[in-house]
Design an enzyme around this catalytic site. Structure first.
Site, mmCIF file in Angstrom:
data_model
loop_
_atom_site.group_PDB
_atom_site.id
_atom_site.type_symbol
_atom_site.label_atom_id
_atom_site.label_comp_id
_atom_site.label_asym_id
_atom_site.label_seq_id
_atom_site.Cartn_x
_atom_site.Cartn_y
_atom_site.Cartn_z
ATOM 1 N N CYS A 18 0.817 -1.216 0.000
ATOM 2 C CA CYS A 18 0.000 0.000 0.000
ATOM 3 C C CYS A 18 0.850 1.266 0.000
ATOM 4 O O CYS A 18 0.457 2.271 -0.594
ATOM 5 C CB CYS A 18 -1.000 0.008 1.150
ATOM 6 S SG CYS A 18 -0.281 -0.232 2.781
ATOM 7 N N HIS A 128 -2.772 0.864 7.075
ATOM 8 C CA HIS A 128 -2.854 0.971 5.624
ATOM 9 C C HIS A 128 -2.518 2.402 5.195
ATOM 10 O O HIS A 128 -2.988 3.357 5.804
ATOM 11 C CB HIS A 128 -4.288 0.606 5.203
ATOM 12 C CG HIS A 128 -4.554 0.650 3.745
ATOM 13 N ND1 HIS A 128 -3.938 -0.178 2.838
ATOM 14 C CD2 HIS A 128 -5.395 1.439 3.025
ATOM 15 C CE1 HIS A 128 -4.395 0.085 1.629
ATOM 16 N NE2 HIS A 128 -5.267 1.065 1.714
#
Length: 178
Positions: A18, A128
Site C-alpha cells: 500500500c 494501511h
C-alpha cells in the site's frame, strides 16, 4: 465525473504494498516508485543506522523497515523516499483538527494518511497507507483498496474523520526542508 476519473491514475492494492501504491497514486504516475526503489531506500536506512540490528535467519524476510515478501514498508521509508524527490513531509498534530491545515497552500502536493484496518473477520489488525491529492481543483481519496478514486468536496471533513478514527495525516509539500 466518469471522464475526469479516467485521467486519474489509480493503482490497486497488491499484497501489502500500500505504501508503494499510495506513492504512485500521489505522484499520479505508474512506476514513480517501484518495489526495487523502495527496497533500496529501506536497505540504505539500515546501512545508515549506527545501531543496526544483528543478522538473524529471519532477516532475509523481516527487515527493519519492510517485509521482503509482502512489502509493508514503514514511515521511515515513506519519508526518505519523498525527501529523495525533494518533498517535505510534515506529520500533522492529530490534536488539531483538519481546519488547521491550509488546503489551499500552493506548495501542498497532497497527503499520505495511515489508517488502522482489520481484515479476515477482524483477526488481522494492521495499518494501511492512503494517498489524498487535489486534481483539477477536486480532492480525491486514492486508496488502493477502492475500486476507483473517491472525490471529496470537503477534504477537511474527510481528514477529520481519519484523525478521529486513529488515523495519522502526513502533509507532503513541494519544497525542501527548511
Amino acid at each position: 465525473m466518469a471522464s475526469e476519473q479516467n485521467k486519474i491514475y489509480h493503482e490497486r492494492q497488491r499484497l501489502q504494498f500500500c505504501l508503494l501504491h499510495s506513492l504512485n497514486n500521489l505522484f499520479q504516475q505508474k512506476d514513480a516508485f517501484s518495489r526495487a526503489s523502495l527496497n533500496s531506500v529501506a536497505e540504505r536506512l539500515v546501512l545508515d543506522d549506527p545501531e543496526k540490528e544483528t543478522w538473524t535467519p529471519f532477516s532475509l524476510v523481516f527487515k527493519p523497515h519492510h517485509n521482503s515478501l509482502t512489502g509493508n514498508y514503514d514511515i521511515n521509508v515513506l519519508i526518505a523516499a519523498l525527501e529523495g524527490r525533494g518533498k517535505t513531509v510534515i506529520w500533522h498534530d492529530g490534536r488539531n483538527g483538519a481546519s488547521s491545515i491550509d488546503l489551499d497552500d500552493a506548495s501542498l502536493m497532497g497527503f499520505v494518511v495511515n489508517v488502522p484496518v482489520r481484515r479476515y473477520a477482524g483477526l488481522w489488525k494492521s495499518r494501511h497507507w492512503i494517498a489524498v491529492r487535489k486534481i483539477d481543483g477536486v480532492w480525491y481519496n486514492l486508496d488502493s483498496d477502492l475500486q476507483a478514486p473517491q472525490c471529496y468536496m470537503d477534504c477537511g471533513e474527510f481528514l477529520d474523520f481519519i484523525i478521529s478514527h486513529d488515523g495519522q495525516v502526513l502533509l507532503v509539500k513541494n519544497e525542501n526542508r527548511q
